[in-house]
Design a protein around this motif. Sequence first.
Motif, PDB file in Angstrom:
ATOM      1  N   ALA A   8       0.853  -1.183   0.000  1.00  0.00           N
ATOM      2  CA  ALA A   8       0.000   0.000   0.000  1.00  0.00           C
ATOM      3  C   ALA A   8       0.892   1.236   0.000  1.00  0.00           C
ATOM      4  O   ALA A   8       1.989   1.222   0.538  1.00  0.00           O
ATOM      5  CB  ALA A   8      -0.914  -0.005   1.223  1.00  0.00           C
ATOM      6  N   GLU A  13      -5.002   3.798   1.842  1.00  0.00           N
ATOM      7  CA  GLU A  13      -4.993   2.459   1.250  1.00  0.00           C
ATOM      8  C   GLU A  13      -4.847   1.392   2.327  1.00  0.00           C
ATOM      9  O   GLU A  13      -5.515   0.363   2.286  1.00  0.00           O
ATOM     10  CB  GLU A  13      -3.878   2.340   0.212  1.00  0.00           C
ATOM     11  CG  GLU A  13      -4.151   3.150  -1.034  1.00  0.00           C
ATOM     12  CD  GLU A  13      -3.000   3.158  -2.015  1.00  0.00           C
ATOM     13  OE1 GLU A  13      -1.899   2.656  -1.690  1.00  0.00           O
ATOM     14  OE2 GLU A  13      -3.192   3.675  -3.135  1.00  0.00           O
ATOM     15  N   ILE A  17      -7.623  -1.525   3.099  1.00  0.00           N
ATOM     16  CA  ILE A  17      -7.288  -2.950   3.162  1.00  0.00           C
ATOM     17  C   ILE A  17      -7.748  -3.534   4.489  1.00  0.00           C
ATOM     18  O   ILE A  17      -8.405  -4.580   4.531  1.00  0.00           O
ATOM     19  CB  ILE A  17      -5.769  -3.161   2.962  1.00  0.00           C
ATOM     20  CG1 ILE A  17      -5.375  -2.827   1.526  1.00  0.00           C
ATOM     21  CG2 ILE A  17      -5.364  -4.592   3.330  1.00  0.00           C
ATOM     22  CD1 ILE A  17      -3.879  -2.658   1.323  1.00  0.00           C
ATOM     23  N   VAL A  35      -1.938  -9.107  -0.549  1.00  0.00           N
ATOM     24  CA  VAL A  35      -2.146  -7.904  -1.355  1.00  0.00           C
ATOM     25  C   VAL A  35      -1.157  -7.891  -2.511  1.00  0.00           C
ATOM     26  O   VAL A  35       0.026  -8.179  -2.334  1.00  0.00           O
ATOM     27  CB  VAL A  35      -1.967  -6.638  -0.486  1.00  0.00           C
ATOM     28  CG1 VAL A  35      -2.093  -5.377  -1.329  1.00  0.00           C
ATOM     29  CG2 VAL A  35      -2.978  -6.633   0.649  1.00  0.00           C
ATOM     30  N   ILE A  45      -4.942  -1.885  -6.294  1.00  0.00           N
ATOM     31  CA  ILE A  45      -4.630  -2.756  -5.165  1.00  0.00           C
ATOM     32  C   ILE A  45      -5.560  -3.959  -5.255  1.00  0.00           C
ATOM     33  O   ILE A  45      -6.780  -3.800  -5.305  1.00  0.00           O
ATOM     34  CB  ILE A  45      -4.874  -2.031  -3.829  1.00  0.00           C
ATOM     35  CG1 ILE A  45      -4.027  -0.771  -3.757  1.00  0.00           C
ATOM     36  CG2 ILE A  45      -4.611  -2.961  -2.653  1.00  0.00           C
ATOM     37  CD1 ILE A  45      -4.477   0.183  -2.681  1.00  0.00           C
ATOM     38  N   GLN A  67     -16.678  -1.786  -1.573  1.00  0.00           N
ATOM     39  CA  GLN A  67     -15.548  -1.688  -2.497  1.00  0.00           C
ATOM     40  C   GLN A  67     -15.790  -0.574  -3.513  1.00  0.00           C
ATOM     41  O   GLN A  67     -14.905   0.247  -3.763  1.00  0.00           O
ATOM     42  CB  GLN A  67     -15.343  -3.020  -3.219  1.00  0.00           C
ATOM     43  CG  GLN A  67     -14.274  -2.965  -4.300  1.00  0.00           C
ATOM     44  CD  GLN A  67     -14.200  -4.246  -5.091  1.00  0.00           C
ATOM     45  OE1 GLN A  67     -13.744  -5.249  -4.587  1.00  0.00           O
ATOM     46  NE2 GLN A  67     -14.658  -4.206  -6.328  1.00  0.00           N
ATOM     47  N   ILE A  78      -9.095  -0.150  -5.184  1.00  0.00           N
ATOM     48  CA  ILE A  78      -8.975  -1.447  -4.512  1.00  0.00           C
ATOM     49  C   ILE A  78      -9.995  -2.431  -5.076  1.00  0.00           C
ATOM     50  O   ILE A  78     -11.126  -2.049  -5.386  1.00  0.00           O
ATOM     51  CB  ILE A  78      -9.126  -1.296  -2.984  1.00  0.00           C
ATOM     52  CG1 ILE A  78      -8.734  -2.584  -2.274  1.00  0.00           C
ATOM     53  CG2 ILE A  78     -10.513  -0.811  -2.598  1.00  0.00           C
ATOM     54  CD1 ILE A  78      -8.453  -2.417  -0.801  1.00  0.00           C
TER      55      ILE A  78
END
Length: 109
Positions: A8, A13, A17, A35, A45, A67, A78
């Motif tokens: 990240a 970020e 996550i 990841v 990501i 998301q 992401i």
Amino acid sequence: MSTEVENARTVEEIAAIDELRSLILLRFPEATFHVEHGIDDPEAIHLVTTIDSDDAVDLLEYVLDRQMQMQIEEGIPIFIIPTGLSRASSKDQATLAARSEALLSEPTS
């Protein structure tokens, strides 16, 4: 340093996550994660999530709204990538394909 932190780039970020991982673990406690960055889009990501392949569609439906909110409203590129999807039933694959098609056809503003 954890893989998530290494892959990240920003605090936002890392928080995204962690949030998605926590959300997934609430419903799929057996899930494991790693990841990666996108091959075609290194800014993306990929939260690769390993769960029972029968749950892949349920996983995506469960986290899709959050998301998308992260992507659109927060600008965090992401994506949840469930592993084992190829072993999902043809019905599950058809459901996922239909859902993806519907999302792609929605107008963006």
